[in-house]
Design a protein around this motif. Structure first.
Motif, PDB file in Angstrom:
ATOM      1  N   SER A   1      50.408  10.280  74.881  1.00 33.94           N
ATOM      2  CA  SER A   1      51.381  11.080  75.618  1.00 33.94           C
ATOM      3  C   SER A   1      52.803  10.616  75.326  1.00 33.94           C
ATOM      4  O   SER A   1      53.731  11.426  75.212  1.00 33.94           O
ATOM      5  CB  SER A   1      51.108  10.987  77.125  1.00 33.94           C
ATOM      6  OG  SER A   1      49.859  11.546  77.454  1.00 33.94           O
ATOM      7  N   VAL A   2      52.967   9.297  75.199  1.00 35.34           N
ATOM      8  CA  VAL A   2      54.285   8.770  74.843  1.00 35.34           C
ATOM      9  C   VAL A   2      54.693   9.256  73.457  1.00 35.34           C
ATOM     10  O   VAL A   2      55.847   9.645  73.226  1.00 35.34           O
ATOM     11  CB  VAL A   2      54.273   7.230  74.906  1.00 35.34           C
ATOM     12  CG1 VAL A   2      55.588   6.657  74.378  1.00 35.34           C
ATOM     13  CG2 VAL A   2      54.026   6.752  76.330  1.00 35.34           C
ATOM     14  N   ARG A   3      53.749   9.247  72.540  1.00 34.28           N
ATOM     15  CA  ARG A   3      54.041   9.741  71.186  1.00 34.28           C
ATOM     16  C   ARG A   3      54.441  11.217  71.221  1.00 34.28           C
ATOM     17  O   ARG A   3      55.400  11.628  70.548  1.00 34.28           O
ATOM     18  CB  ARG A   3      52.808   9.557  70.289  1.00 34.28           C
ATOM     19  CG  ARG A   3      52.448   8.113  69.986  1.00 34.28           C
ATOM     20  CD  ARG A   3      51.132   8.026  69.248  1.00 34.28           C
ATOM     21  NE  ARG A   3      51.139   8.748  67.988  1.00 34.28           N
ATOM     22  CZ  ARG A   3      50.058   8.994  67.262  1.00 34.28           C
ATOM     23  NH1 ARG A   3      48.874   8.590  67.700  1.00 34.28           N
ATOM     24  NH2 ARG A   3      50.148   9.633  66.128  1.00 34.28           N
ATOM     25  N   ARG A   4      53.726  12.008  71.989  1.00 34.04           N
ATOM     26  CA  ARG A   4      54.061  13.431  72.092  1.00 34.04           C
ATOM     27  C   ARG A   4      55.448  13.627  72.699  1.00 34.04           C
ATOM     28  O   ARG A   4      56.211  14.502  72.278  1.00 34.04           O
ATOM     29  CB  ARG A   4      53.022  14.155  72.946  1.00 34.04           C
ATOM     30  CG  ARG A   4      51.673  14.336  72.302  1.00 34.04           C
ATOM     31  CD  ARG A   4      50.844  15.340  73.104  1.00 34.04           C
ATOM     32  NE  ARG A   4      49.487  15.416  72.601  1.00 34.04           N
ATOM     33  CZ  ARG A   4      48.477  14.702  73.054  1.00 34.04           C
ATOM     34  NH1 ARG A   4      48.688  13.837  74.041  1.00 34.04           N
ATOM     35  NH2 ARG A   4      47.269  14.818  72.561  1.00 34.04           N
ATOM     36  N   ALA A   5      55.742  12.821  73.707  1.00 36.44           N
ATOM     37  CA  ALA A   5      57.052  12.939  74.351  1.00 36.44           C
ATOM     38  C   ALA A   5      58.172  12.652  73.355  1.00 36.44           C
ATOM     39  O   ALA A   5      59.182  13.373  73.311  1.00 36.44           O
ATOM     40  CB  ALA A   5      57.133  11.985  75.545  1.00 36.44           C
ATOM     41  N   ARG A   6      58.015  11.623  72.559  1.00 33.00           N
ATOM     42  CA  ARG A   6      59.044  11.319  71.555  1.00 33.00           C
ATOM     43  C   ARG A   6      59.138  12.447  70.531  1.00 33.00           C
ATOM     44  O   ARG A   6      60.230  12.757  70.030  1.00 33.00           O
ATOM     45  CB  ARG A   6      58.718   9.998  70.860  1.00 33.00           C
ATOM     46  CG  ARG A   6      58.764   8.784  71.777  1.00 33.00           C
ATOM     47  CD  ARG A   6      58.698   7.489  70.975  1.00 33.00           C
ATOM     48  NE  ARG A   6      58.578   6.334  71.851  1.00 33.00           N
ATOM     49  CZ  ARG A   6      59.583   5.763  72.502  1.00 33.00           C
ATOM     50  NH1 ARG A   6      60.798   6.255  72.374  1.00 33.00           N
ATOM     51  NH2 ARG A   6      59.383   4.701  73.268  1.00 33.00           N
ATOM     52  N   LEU A   7      58.012  13.053  70.256  1.00 31.39           N
ATOM     53  CA  LEU A   7      57.994  14.129  69.262  1.00 31.39           C
ATOM     54  C   LEU A   7      58.699  15.376  69.783  1.00 31.39           C
ATOM     55  O   LEU A   7      59.538  15.967  69.089  1.00 31.39           O
ATOM     56  CB  LEU A   7      56.549  14.455  68.882  1.00 31.39           C
ATOM     57  CG  LEU A   7      56.348  15.518  67.798  1.00 31.39           C
ATOM     58  CD1 LEU A   7      56.951  15.054  66.487  1.00 31.39           C
ATOM     59  CD2 LEU A   7      54.871  15.839  67.631  1.00 31.39           C
TER      60      LEU A   7
END
Length: 381
Positions: A139-145
């Motif tokens: 989810s953190v990766r998606r948020a940064r994306l």
């Protein structure tokens, strides 16, 4: 006018609030206690900020961080596609320690009992928690994306100047990025999702079972020790009585003859030692359960805060989209997003750090419990 309305809807916080230097005083005596000030000792304190800083500087934390953050700089920009589930299982195997295979091998040699079931449940719950942490890391990766284009836009727009400084091209670009962001789903689970509720419920129930079994085990150890002590007193009294009655006989030889086979009986019995070993396993599982339950509570609050922040940004962007490509609403929306985005990045890093800390706690607790199991098996194999 729009800027005043936005300030009322979502308060701005342009700078990150520093983490407080939390110092917890130790428990003081009651107010009825009278102690001269000259003899009063300074109470020890616990600096939580310092402890947190030390925790994220440990080798175990660095090891976990490197495992879930590959060295490829483009890692954060990768789309999570169809192979996500398989990739997640591989990463879980890579991060979780001791692995499921090591745990299963150790439990295969354990006799089926309430203790074995409790220990097995703890290992299962801790593995499920690790899996949840990996999902949150995704989810953190998606948020940064999804914030990537928006952040680049905020970096180039002249937001400190008059709205008329925005060119029609910049307004079109901002509108398109706002529209794209609005179409994306919130990367974080909503506060009412079952993930955290179910996981915390599992740990709460497991903790109750462990505490119940701990109380029974401690009571049994106390009874065994009491029985051993009483038996030892009776045996010693018997030996003394026999020695006094046989004073005309070779007393030393008689004492050796009578006490020789009896004295080993007053030593801690094998069943007491085995119960103590079981008690050590229960204690290790109970401590691990307590720590992970608290870690889940902390991570849950961080996720809820990030979910709310994303929803707030979406609300702001929808306000701007309703007013079209006009430079004034775009300028006001972008200024508000710029203020909130700084704190969002800070909270994002906080969640990432706590995920790694949770991984470290899981692995440490699993290792301690498995060590107790191996120690018990080596003694009674």
């Amino acid at each position: 006018m729009l800027g005043q309305m936005l300030d009322c809807v979502i308060p701005s916080s342009s700078t990150r609030r520093p983490k407080p230097n939390l110092s917890l005083p130790s428990q003081q005596g009651s107010s009825a206690d009278v102690t001269p000030s000259s003899t009063a000792q300074p109470s020890p304190t616990i600096n939580l900020t310092r402890e947190y800083t030390l925790a994220i500087q440990t080798s175990s934390y660095s090891e976990i961080w490197s495992k879930i953050h590959p060295g490829d700089p483009s890692y954060e920009d990768l789309e999570l596609g169809e192979g996500e589930a398989h990739e997640g299982q591989q990463r879980l195997t890579h991060v979780l320690n001791p692995s499921r295979e090591c745990v299963d091998e150790a439990l295969q040699h354990a006799r089926p009992s309430t203790l074995t079931r409790l220990v097995s449940d703890y290992f299962d719950h801790s593995e499920n928690t690790s899996h949840l942490c990996l999902l949150l890391h995704d989810s953190v990766r998606r948020a940064r994306l999804i914030y990537h284009d928006l952040q680049n836009l905020l970096d180039v727009l002249p937001l400190d100047s008059d709205p008329y400084c925005l060119t029609p091209s910049q307004c079109d670009q901002a509108f398109d990025i706002f529209l794209q962001f609005d179409r994306l789903d919130n990367p974080f689970p909503c506060p009412n999702s079952n993930n955290f509720h179910d996981m915390r419920l599992c740990f709460s129930q497991l903790n109750q079972r462990l505490q119940h079994r701990l109380c029974k085990s401690r009571s049994r150890v106390q009874r065994l020790r009491h029985a051993t002590t009483c038996f030892a007193v009776c045996l010693i009294g018997t030996v003394v009585g026999v020695c006094i009655a046989a004073v005309t006989v070779a007393s030393h030889a008689l004492i050796a003859l009578v006490a020789g086979p009896i004295l080993p009986a007053i030593l801690p019995s094998k069943i007491t030692k085995k119960e103590m070993a079981h008690l050590a396993q229960l204690d290790a599982a109970a401590k691990g359960t307590y720590v992970l339950h608290n870690d889940l509570d902390t991570i849950d609050r961080l996720v809820e805060r990030l979910y709310t922040a994303v929803e707030g940004d979406k609300f702001l962007i929808r306000l701007g989209l309703e007013r079209g490509r006009d430079r004034h609403p775009i300028h006001e929306i972008a200024k508000q997003l710029q203020k909130t985005h700084r704190n969002f990045l800070v909270h994002l890093m906080d969640l990432e750090e706590h995920i790694c800390l949770c991984f470290s706690a899981i692995n440490r607790a699993r290792s301690l419990l498995l060590e107790e199991i191996h120690l018990n098996q080596s003694r009674y194999s």
